[in-house]
Design an enzyme around this catalytic site. Structure first.
Site, short mmCIF file in Angstrom:
data_model
loop_
_atom_site.label_atom_id
_atom_site.label_comp_id
_atom_site.label_asym_id
_atom_site.label_seq_id
_atom_site.Cartn_x
_atom_site.Cartn_y
_atom_site.Cartn_z
N ASN A 9 -38.99 -5.17 -36.39
CA ASN A 9 -38.24 -4.38 -37.37
C ASN A 9 -38.41 -5.05 -38.72
OD1 ASN A 9 -36.37 -3.03 -38.92
ND2 ASN A 9 -34.57 -3.86 -37.86
N TRP A 10 -39.27 -4.46 -39.54
CA TRP A 10 -39.57 -5.10 -40.83
C TRP A 10 -38.43 -4.95 -41.83
CZ3 TRP A 10 -45.33 -3.54 -42.31
CH2 TRP A 10 -46.20 -3.98 -41.29
N LYS A 11 -37.49 -4.07 -41.53
CA LYS A 11 -36.39 -3.76 -42.46
C LYS A 11 -36.98 -3.36 -43.83
CE LYS A 11 -33.58 -6.93 -39.85
NZ LYS A 11 -32.34 -7.67 -39.74
N HIS A 95 -29.09 0.66 -35.48
CA HIS A 95 -29.17 -0.77 -35.83
C HIS A 95 -27.84 -1.18 -36.47
CE1 HIS A 95 -30.29 -4.49 -37.83
NE2 HIS A 95 -31.29 -4.55 -36.96
N GLU A 97 -27.14 -2.87 -38.95
CA GLU A 97 -27.09 -2.72 -40.41
C GLU A 97 -26.79 -1.27 -40.81
OE1 GLU A 97 -30.84 -4.66 -41.23
OE2 GLU A 97 -29.96 -6.54 -40.53
N GLU A 167 -28.20 -6.39 -29.34
CA GLU A 167 -28.30 -7.26 -30.52
C GLU A 167 -26.90 -7.70 -30.95
OE1 GLU A 167 -32.20 -6.57 -32.76
OE2 GLU A 167 -30.75 -5.16 -33.56
N GLY A 173 -30.31 -12.22 -38.04
CA GLY A 173 -30.64 -12.79 -39.35
C GLY A 173 -29.87 -14.06 -39.68
N SER A 212 -32.31 -13.27 -34.07
CA SER A 212 -32.93 -14.57 -34.36
C SER A 212 -33.90 -15.05 -33.28
CB SER A 212 -31.85 -15.62 -34.64
OG SER A 212 -31.08 -15.24 -35.77
N GLY A 233 -36.55 -9.18 -36.04
CA GLY A 233 -36.45 -8.93 -37.47
C GLY A 233 -37.32 -9.90 -38.25
N GLY A 234 -36.70 -10.95 -38.77
CA GLY A 234 -37.39 -11.89 -39.65
C GLY A 234 -38.73 -12.40 -39.11
#
Ligand code: PEP
Length: 250
Positions: A9-11, A95, A97, A167, A173, A212, A233-234
């Site tokens: 997930n590149w966001k 998600h 977010e 998640e 993150g 993470s 993610g990251g």
């Protein structure tokens, strides 16, 4: 036997040039990942370029969100048909977010899941508790409620056609990963809850862990019985790190 899946997930990250470099790196290393499915979910505007680069490769791509509406006066929105038109196979729904920053309710997330399925996309449904919910012992109640809303909308058969991602919000993150045992406990809970409706669906559905995940902790997490890969993610923004995670799921 559930096929492992690792989705990036590149966001809201990446330029055209960065996306091209990342995709070339992932493509180059994807040959060493024969068992696990690899998926990237770039921001909408980067999807056409990513789709061109990945066409004919074993790496799939998807959206990070979708509208519940098919078309029309919905400024800023993207429909399921538009994602399909650009070759998306998957779409992330719910998600944390989106839930926290854009007010997406369990009902709206369930509707997005249903719209994705009806269009022929594979929804990746995110569920997970806040830190205060974990600390107050309500993790299962929260995750159960998020899951039940989707089952109520699409039925247990609809769950079989999607993917679930557990998640924990406190791990997203933050660099604070759930321990393999903490994650496994919730994954097993999700499977048991689904099994009450249909044991076959519960056994077959893929449940990813997200929060993470890195190259250094992926293998241990993915070794747990009910963890079928990861939503990343990251660490999905660096090709070698992402590929290390993909190899761990393989
Ligand atoms: C995510 O956004 O789904 C996620 C898991 O992020 P990170 O890997 O950066 O914690």
């Amino acid at each position: 036997m559930r096929q492992p899946l690792v989705a990036g997930n590149w966001k809201m990250n990446g330029s055209k040039a960065e996306a091209a470099e990342l995709i070339e790196g992932i493509k180059a290393g994807s040959g060493a990942v024969s068992m696990a499915e690899i998926v990237v979910c770039p921001p909408y505007i980067l999807i056409p370029g990513v789709a061109d680069s990945l066409a004919g490769s074993s790496v799939a791509w998807g959206g990070q969100n979708l509208s519940t509406e098919p078309k029309g006066a919905f400024t800023g929105e993207i429909s399921a048909a538009m994602l399909l038109d650009f070759g998306c196979k998957y779409v992330i729904v719910g998600h944390s977010e989106r839930r926290a920053l854009y007010g997406e309710t369990d009902e709206l997330v369930a509707e997005k899941y249903a719209v994705a399925l009806e269009a022929g996309l594979v929804p990746i449904l995110c569920v997970g508790e806040l830190l205060e919910e974990r600390e107050s012992g309500t993790t299962e109640a929260v995750v159960g409620r998020q899951l039940d809303a989707v089952v109520a909308r699409v039925g247990i058969a609809g769950i079989a056609r999607g993917v679930i991602a557990y998640e924990p919000v406190w791990a997203i993150g933050t660099g604070k990963t759930a321990t393999p045992d903490q994650a496994q406990e919730v994954h097993a809970f999700i499977r048991e809850r689904l099994a009450k409706a249909d044991a076959g669906v519960a056994e077959g559905v893929r449940i990813l862990y997200g929060g993470s995940v890195k190259g250094a902790n992926a293998a241990e997490l993915f070794s747990m019985a009910d963890i079928d890969g990861g939503l990343i993610g990251g660490a999905s923004l660096a090709a070698e790190e992402f590929l290390t995670i993909c190899r761990a799921a393989n």
